[in-house]
Design a protein around this motif. Structure first.
Motif, PDB file in Angstrom:
ATOM      1  N   ALA A   6       0.894  -1.325  -0.182  1.00  0.00           N
ATOM      2  CA  ALA A   6       0.110  -0.096   0.150  1.00  0.00           C
ATOM      3  C   ALA A   6       0.740   1.532   0.162  1.00  0.00           C
ATOM      4  O   ALA A   6       1.861   1.239   0.644  1.00  0.00           O
ATOM      5  CB  ALA A   6      -0.801  -0.238   1.358  1.00  0.00           C
ATOM      6  N   LEU A   8       0.593   5.114   1.106  1.00  0.00           N
ATOM      7  CA  LEU A   8       0.124   6.254   1.600  1.00  0.00           C
ATOM      8  C   LEU A   8       0.502   7.629   1.308  1.00  0.00           C
ATOM      9  O   LEU A   8       1.767   7.724   1.481  1.00  0.00           O
ATOM     10  CB  LEU A   8       0.160   6.069   3.259  1.00  0.00           C
ATOM     11  CG  LEU A   8       0.079   4.578   3.818  1.00  0.00           C
ATOM     12  CD1 LEU A   8       0.026   4.785   5.345  1.00  0.00           C
ATOM     13  CD2 LEU A   8      -1.262   3.898   3.338  1.00  0.00           C
ATOM     14  N   ILE A  73      -6.379  -1.063   6.165  1.00  0.00           N
ATOM     15  CA  ILE A  73      -5.015  -1.442   5.585  1.00  0.00           C
ATOM     16  C   ILE A  73      -4.902  -2.767   6.323  1.00  0.00           C
ATOM     17  O   ILE A  73      -4.222  -3.894   5.674  1.00  0.00           O
ATOM     18  CB  ILE A  73      -3.974  -0.606   6.049  1.00  0.00           C
ATOM     19  CG1 ILE A  73      -4.350   0.803   5.416  1.00  0.00           C
ATOM     20  CG2 ILE A  73      -2.807  -1.091   5.750  1.00  0.00           C
ATOM     21  CD1 ILE A  73      -3.520   1.913   5.841  1.00  0.00           C
ATOM     22  N   ILE A  78      -1.997  -6.393   3.753  1.00  0.00           N
ATOM     23  CA  ILE A  78      -0.964  -5.710   3.220  1.00  0.00           C
ATOM     24  C   ILE A  78       0.259  -6.318   3.717  1.00  0.00           C
ATOM     25  O   ILE A  78       0.520  -6.448   4.988  1.00  0.00           O
ATOM     26  CB  ILE A  78      -1.197  -4.310   3.125  1.00  0.00           C
ATOM     27  CG1 ILE A  78      -2.440  -4.028   2.555  1.00  0.00           C
ATOM     28  CG2 ILE A  78      -0.066  -3.536   2.779  1.00  0.00           C
ATOM     29  CD1 ILE A  78      -2.243  -3.991   0.872  1.00  0.00           C
ATOM     30  N   VAL A  81       3.630  -1.401   3.937  1.00  0.00           N
ATOM     31  CA  VAL A  81       3.206  -0.135   3.748  1.00  0.00           C
ATOM     32  C   VAL A  81       4.246   0.933   3.523  1.00  0.00           C
ATOM     33  O   VAL A  81       5.245   1.016   4.186  1.00  0.00           O
ATOM     34  CB  VAL A  81       2.142   0.401   4.760  1.00  0.00           C
ATOM     35  CG1 VAL A  81       1.943   1.936   4.941  1.00  0.00           C
ATOM     36  CG2 VAL A  81       1.005  -0.496   4.889  1.00  0.00           C
ATOM     37  N   THR A  83       5.037   4.999   3.322  1.00  0.00           N
ATOM     38  CA  THR A  83       4.200   6.161   3.739  1.00  0.00           C
ATOM     39  C   THR A  83       5.039   7.456   3.079  1.00  0.00           C
ATOM     40  O   THR A  83       6.439   7.539   3.204  1.00  0.00           O
ATOM     41  CB  THR A  83       4.260   6.224   5.131  1.00  0.00           C
ATOM     42  OG1 THR A  83       5.279   6.411   5.942  1.00  0.00           O
ATOM     43  CG2 THR A  83       3.537   4.891   5.635  1.00  0.00           C
ATOM     44  N   GLU A  94       1.683   5.213  11.816  1.00  0.00           N
ATOM     45  CA  GLU A  94       2.701   4.367  11.697  1.00  0.00           C
ATOM     46  C   GLU A  94       2.661   3.143  12.955  1.00  0.00           C
ATOM     47  O   GLU A  94       2.978   1.844  12.589  1.00  0.00           O
ATOM     48  CB  GLU A  94       3.764   4.875  11.416  1.00  0.00           C
ATOM     49  CG  GLU A  94       3.916   5.566   9.839  1.00  0.00           C
ATOM     50  CD  GLU A  94       5.364   6.337   9.737  1.00  0.00           C
ATOM     51  OE1 GLU A  94       5.478   6.776   8.566  1.00  0.00           O
ATOM     52  OE2 GLU A  94       6.139   6.702  10.544  1.00  0.00           O
ATOM     53  N   LEU A  97      -0.205   0.753  12.781  1.00  0.00           N
ATOM     54  CA  LEU A  97      -0.140  -0.309  11.890  1.00  0.00           C
ATOM     55  C   LEU A  97       1.064  -1.518  12.087  1.00  0.00           C
ATOM     56  O   LEU A  97       1.007  -2.527  12.063  1.00  0.00           O
ATOM     57  CB  LEU A  97       0.440   0.449  10.549  1.00  0.00           C
ATOM     58  CG  LEU A  97      -0.627   1.261   9.769  1.00  0.00           C
ATOM     59  CD1 LEU A  97       0.079   2.001   8.625  1.00  0.00           C
ATOM     60  CD2 LEU A  97      -1.916   0.306   9.328  1.00  0.00           C
ATOM     61  N   ILE A 102       1.925  -5.118  10.522  1.00  0.00           N
ATOM     62  CA  ILE A 102       2.415  -4.264   9.097  1.00  0.00           C
ATOM     63  C   ILE A 102       3.670  -4.031   9.229  1.00  0.00           C
ATOM     64  O   ILE A 102       4.344  -3.283  10.222  1.00  0.00           O
ATOM     65  CB  ILE A 102       1.734  -3.162   8.876  1.00  0.00           C
ATOM     66  CG1 ILE A 102      -0.097  -3.623   8.794  1.00  0.00           C
ATOM     67  CG2 ILE A 102       1.847  -2.503   7.583  1.00  0.00           C
ATOM     68  CD1 ILE A 102      -0.537  -4.128   7.689  1.00  0.00           C
ATOM     69  N   VAL A 104       6.247  -1.297   7.993  1.00  0.00           N
ATOM     70  CA  VAL A 104       6.205   0.002   7.423  1.00  0.00           C
ATOM     71  C   VAL A 104       7.388   0.646   7.018  1.00  0.00           C
ATOM     72  O   VAL A 104       8.264   0.770   7.884  1.00  0.00           O
ATOM     73  CB  VAL A 104       5.392   1.004   8.754  1.00  0.00           C
ATOM     74  CG1 VAL A 104       5.314   2.540   8.234  1.00  0.00           C
ATOM     75  CG2 VAL A 104       4.105   0.505   9.308  1.00  0.00           C
TER      76      VAL A 104
END
Ligand code: NAP
Length: 354
Positions: A6, A8, A73, A78, A81, A83, A94, A97, A102, A104
């Motif tokens: 993803a 962002l 999300i 996912i 991510v 960002t 963040e 997530l 996730i 990041v």
């Protein structure tokens, strides 16, 4: 199997770079694009003000923009991510997530200097990624956060790395001339910057002076230790250039190599840290040296190595500091942002972390 990603801040300048680098990537598939509430729910191609030189891929143009909602999300399964959000917005999301598993990879400046958050330029400090085990334990997170450093700092640090390794560097004076794209899509009005330069970029000098010590620091079990042997002072300026940050660098060296030795060290730098990993976004030469007296120039040199190489020129002895002075240029949204972010994610894949 491709990792699901993803982006962002997908409508911004760095978000657009992420799209361009991740579309048709052999290891990643773009699944989700996220923007602010003003554009979420709309079709990407009808909403984005596309400003980069590559075409917007039609399959991406058709995607619907999603709101910044961590639950969505997490539900979309996912893997990574990326960002590209303003720091004050990234700060709120963040950690949420990472807590929920996730991975990041973030461009935003929040948390960059926290000792358990790796601040990575893979060619320089790929081993700092190992701090994520400590980060996860300390914060009770299932996922983790890796930070992409400040754009000017990435370009400066890459040029310093072979000098530190081969000759030792005591003090660095850096004076930057930074492109307008560094301030984002709506950052610098044309009436302010055309026929002009602005000798101030909020927070930038502090970032260059502190983040370079972390990138060039040491991994230790309780966090990344700053490089205490190095002192960096910076003056940062905005200039009417579209893309490409240029930095005039003055470095005091411990040893007294010839300019020929310095050119050799820069040209031969290949980074043994990622050399055999086959990362698709890694440039063949992280540092390219130009010998012409009037190079590097942003318009001519910023796309060297598809924007992933930094270009060094005007190498000459610095008699006042006892060392070398030179000019280094790098593409701020590729090497200085999204490109280094994608390289970090590739490193995570190559090391079987994701
Ligand atoms: N530009 C560079 O060269 C560069 C280099 C290194 C690091 N960075 C950092 O990367 C980040 C992005 O920079 P940029 O230049 O791409 O900025 P930008 O062009 O201004 O883009 C900002 C993005 O964030 C989104 N956004 C803003 N507020 C939001 C909110 N409340 N909720 C959800 N999304 C929101 C915007 O969406 P909308 O379009 O919907 O408003 C847009 O997609 C910043 O932290 C910047 O400091 C930039």
């Amino acid at each position: 199997m491709k990792r699901r990603v993803a982006i962002l801040g997908a409508t911004g300048i760095v978000g657009q770079r992420f799209i361009s680098l991740l579309h048709n990537h052999p290891w990643f598939e773009i699944e989700l694009l996220v923007s602010s509430d003003k554009s979420s729910g709309k079709i990407y191609g009808e909403t984005v003000k596309w400003v980069i030189e590559h075409h917007l891929p039609s399959s991406i143009a058709e995607l619907t923009l999603h709101p910044l909602n961590p639950e969505l999300i997490i539900k979309e399964d996912i893997d990574v991510v990326f960002t590209a959000l303003p720091a004050e917005v990234a700060m709120q999301i963040e950690a949420e997530l990472a807590k929920h598993g996730i991975v990041v990879v973030s461009n935003s400046s929040n948390m960059r200097m926290e000792p358990d958050i790796p601040l990575i330029v893979p060619e320089i400090n790929a081993e700092h990624i190992d701090i994520i085990n400590y980060q996860q334990k300390k914060r009770a997170w299932e996922g983790f956060i890796v930070k992409i450093p400040n754009c000017t700092t990435i370009i400066l640090s890459l040029s310093l790395k072979p000098l530190i390794d081969e000759f030792g560097v005591e003090r660095v004076v850096a004076s930057s001339m930074q492109a307008v794209s560094g301030a984002g899509l709506t950052g610098v009005p044309s009436v302010v910057i055309l026929d002009n330069l602005i000798p101030y970029i909020e927070g930038e000098e502090e970032k260059v002076e502190s983040e370079s010590l972390k990138i060039l620091g040491e991994l230790s079990p309780g966090g990344i230790q700053l490089n205490r042997d190095l002192k960096v002072t910076a003056s940062c300026h905005r200039v009417p250039v579209l893309d490409g940050h240029t930095i005039a660098v003055f470095a005091e060296l411990k040893e007294k190599p010839t300019i020929h030795d310095i050119i050799r060290a820069l040209e031969e730098f290949r980074s043994n840290k990622i050399k055999n990993l086959g990362l698709p976004t890694a440039p063949a030469k992280p540092i390219v040296v130009r010998r012409e007296l009037d190079r590097p120039q942003p318009r001519l040199d910023r796309l060297e190595g598809k924007g992933m190489s930094v270009v060094v020129g005007r190498l000459r002895e610095d008699k006042a500091l006892g060392g070398v002075k030179y000019v280094v240029l790098g593409h701020n949204t590729v090497r200085g942002a999204a490109g280094t972010g994608v390289l970090i994610a590739e490193l995570l894949v190559a090391k079987n972390i994701i």
